[in-house]
Every structure is written in structure tokens, then in C-alpha cells.
Write a protein that holds these residues in place. Structure first.
Motif, PDB file in Angstrom:
ATOM      1  N   GLY A 112      -2.776  35.005  49.586  1.00  0.00           N
ATOM      2  CA  GLY A 112      -2.422  35.844  49.836  1.00  0.00           C
ATOM      3  C   GLY A 112      -3.785  36.051  49.464  1.00  0.00           C
ATOM      4  O   GLY A 112      -3.953  36.007  48.221  1.00  0.00           O
ATOM      5  N   VAL A 113      -4.602  36.462  50.206  1.00  0.00           N
ATOM      6  CA  VAL A 113      -5.816  37.322  50.285  1.00  0.00           C
ATOM      7  C   VAL A 113      -6.229  38.739  51.721  1.00  0.00           C
ATOM      8  O   VAL A 113      -5.670  38.394  53.006  1.00  0.00           O
ATOM      9  N   LYS A 114      -7.547  39.622  51.564  1.00  0.00           N
ATOM     10  CA  LYS A 114      -7.185  40.386  52.510  1.00  0.00           C
ATOM     11  C   LYS A 114      -7.883  40.084  53.675  1.00  0.00           C
ATOM     12  O   LYS A 114      -7.652  39.518  54.539  1.00  0.00           O
ATOM     13  N   GLY A 115      -9.071  38.551  53.544  1.00  0.00           N
ATOM     14  CA  GLY A 115      -9.784  38.491  54.115  1.00  0.00           C
ATOM     15  C   GLY A 115     -10.950  39.603  54.898  1.00  0.00           C
ATOM     16  O   GLY A 115     -11.093  40.389  53.816  1.00  0.00           O
ATOM     17  N   PHE A 116     -11.301  38.797  55.504  1.00  0.00           N
ATOM     18  CA  PHE A 116     -12.683  40.125  55.903  1.00  0.00           C
ATOM     19  C   PHE A 116     -13.545  39.471  56.579  1.00  0.00           C
ATOM     20  O   PHE A 116     -12.699  38.607  57.741  1.00  0.00           O
ATOM     21  N   ALA A 117     -14.508  40.330  57.359  1.00  0.00           N
ATOM     22  CA  ALA A 117     -15.109  40.563  59.297  1.00  0.00           C
ATOM     23  C   ALA A 117     -16.414  39.606  59.328  1.00  0.00           C
ATOM     24  O   ALA A 117     -16.362  38.358  57.866  1.00  0.00           O
ATOM     25  N   GLY A 118     -16.371  38.857  59.978  1.00  0.00           N
ATOM     26  CA  GLY A 118     -17.257  37.644  60.462  1.00  0.00           C
ATOM     27  C   GLY A 118     -17.916  37.287  61.378  1.00  0.00           C
ATOM     28  O   GLY A 118     -18.861  36.594  61.970  1.00  0.00           O
ATOM     29  N   GLY A 119     -16.538  37.454  62.022  1.00  0.00           N
ATOM     30  CA  GLY A 119     -16.683  36.500  63.416  1.00  0.00           C
ATOM     31  C   GLY A 119     -16.541  35.346  63.872  1.00  0.00           C
ATOM     32  O   GLY A 119     -16.262  34.295  62.709  1.00  0.00           O
ATOM     33  N   PHE A 120     -15.869  34.869  65.019  1.00  0.00           N
ATOM     34  CA  PHE A 120     -15.473  33.033  65.185  1.00  0.00           C
ATOM     35  C   PHE A 120     -16.381  31.679  65.958  1.00  0.00           C
ATOM     36  O   PHE A 120     -17.662  32.624  66.061  1.00  0.00           O
TER      37      PHE A 120
END
Length: 240
Positions: A112-120
């Protein structure tokens, strides 16, 4: 004798948003899950404003859970700037908090990680222009690298990836398109697709879609509590 590994049932849930004075107790839900699943996964936004008191309320409710609990933090858990205290409270409640780490339970590796924004896809934000934009992209890359490093440590034949932010656009569909870039990033899917992954769970997109797949076919589930699921309950139940 068959060498086929035992199938385990994973209950996955996100976005509890526990408040200072909880509007509801999750004790009964956690008891129910304990009788249905082998592992409970909480995919971020465990608290509403990242306050230790909120984490304490959650920890008290988790005392009713008799199965292993795996979790990542979400963006709301960072709001109060006391994420280290939240981690300490939840780890004292025997929660396996993953932040670039993994834990193996009953032959399945949970990463696991939180992840983050950035788009697709082709709309993913690139590292160009102002320092603030470059810093945002760097955070997304760092989260993806932390996930990759953790995946490389997994020795189990099966792996479940736990995120808060979405790795694909399909499971944020239903949210306003204008906010898609803030709900996740394809960088996470690019990392996931370098490995054999049994399932990916995330939250964050409260009005998104339940299910999708990474470009190479790994199943992805949006397990935000607000999402309608096949169980008819706030949690998804996955067989791994």
C-alpha cells in the motif's frame, strides 16, 4: 493433495471519515465483516480532519474486529498535520498501516501507498513550468516509486494493492470531469502493471464507479463507502 492456495475473502472499504463526535459507530459493521471475511482493508480517509481524537474513535470501533486489518491513509488524514500520531494510534490498535510497505497475510501480500493526484492517460500532468507544478508531479512520481519498491519485496504468489487515490480513470467516472486530475493518476497503474496483481482497491472518488481494469487487466475496485457494491453493503467482498 492439491497445491492450490487457499482462497481468502477480503472486505475492502474506504472513506469512513470518522469525526470528533462520531455520527455512527462502525462496531456492528466490523463485527459483521469479521464473520464474513478473512482480512479487512481500509483504503484511506479513515478520519475526517486528521485529528488524533478521530483516530481514537476508529481504534475503539476496531476493537470489535477479530480479523487482521490493513490500511493506508488518505488525503483527509493529512489535513491536521498529525499523521504520525494517527499512525501510532492505529498501529497500537493492531492495524497494519502501509506506506510504501507490504504485509503478508494467509499467503497474500498486501502492498500500500496513499497515491496522489496528477490525471490520467494523455491528460496526465507533466513536470513543466512553475516549481509548484513540478513539486506536484514529483509527489506523484514518489508515490509510484514507493509502490514499486514495496511490490518488489512481495514474495507471495498473490498480491493486493491498497491505495487511496485511483490508478485508472474508469473508477472515477461519475465525478465531475473537471476534478478527475485530483482523484488519481495513471502513474500508479503504470507501476501496478509491472507486476502480477490479484486486485487493486482505492477510495477517494465518492461518486465514481465500482469496477475497472488497468491497461494490462488488473482488476480495480473503488471501495469508497458511498459506492454501490455487489454486496449491497458499504464494503466490497473480494475473493483472492
Amino acid at each position: 493433495m492439491s497445491d492450490k492456495p487457499k482462497t481468502i475473502k477480503v472486505a475492502a472499504l474506504a472513506d469512513l471519515h470518522v469525526k470528533d463526535t462520531p455520527e455512527e459507530s462502525y462496531r456492528d459493521l466490523f463485527k459483521e465483516i469479521s464473520g464474513t471475511a478473512d482480512v479487512l482493508v481500509l483504503a484511506g480517509d479513515l478520519t475526517d480532519l486528521g485529528k488524533p481524537k478521530q483516530a481514537e474513535h476508529l481504534a475503539a470501533d476496531l476493537a470489535a474486529c477479530s480479523i487482521p486489518v490493513v490500511a493506508v491513509l488518505g488525503n483527509h488524514d493529512y489535513e491536521g498535520g498529525e499523521e504520525d500520531r494517527l499512525v501510532a494510534i492505529l498501529e497500537a490498535a493492531k492495524v497494519h498501516l502501509l506506506d510504501g510497505r507490504h504485509v503478508e497475510i494467509e499467503g497474500v501480500g498486501f502492498v500500500g501507498v496513499k497515491g496522489f493526484a496528477g490525471g490520467f492517460g494523455r491528460f496526465m500532468l507533466s513536470s513543466f513550468g512553475e516549481p509548484a507544478i513540478k513539486a506536484m508531479v514529483a509527489e506523484g512520481i514518489d508515490q509510484a516509486m514507493r509502490l514499486e519498491n514495496a511490490m518488489r519485496q512481495v514474495r507471495a504468489d498473490r498480491a493486493v494493492v491498497v491505495l487511496h487515490y485511483a490508478p485508472i480513470v474508469e473508477t472515477v467516472a461519475g465525478e465531475p470531469p473537471e476534478i478527475y486530475p485530483f482523484l488519481g493518476s495513471s502513474r500508479l497503474a503504470e507501476t501496478i502493471d509491472r507486476f502480477e496483481v490479484s486486485a487493486v482497491v482505492h477510495g477517494h472518488a465518492h461518486r465514481g464507479a465500482y469496477q475497472g481494469r488497468t491497461p494490462k487487466g488488473a482488476p480495480v475496485y473503488n471501495v469508497a463507502a458511498h459506492i454501490e457494491k455487489p454486496t449491497g453493503r458499504p464494503y466490497a467482498l473480494l475473493e483472492i
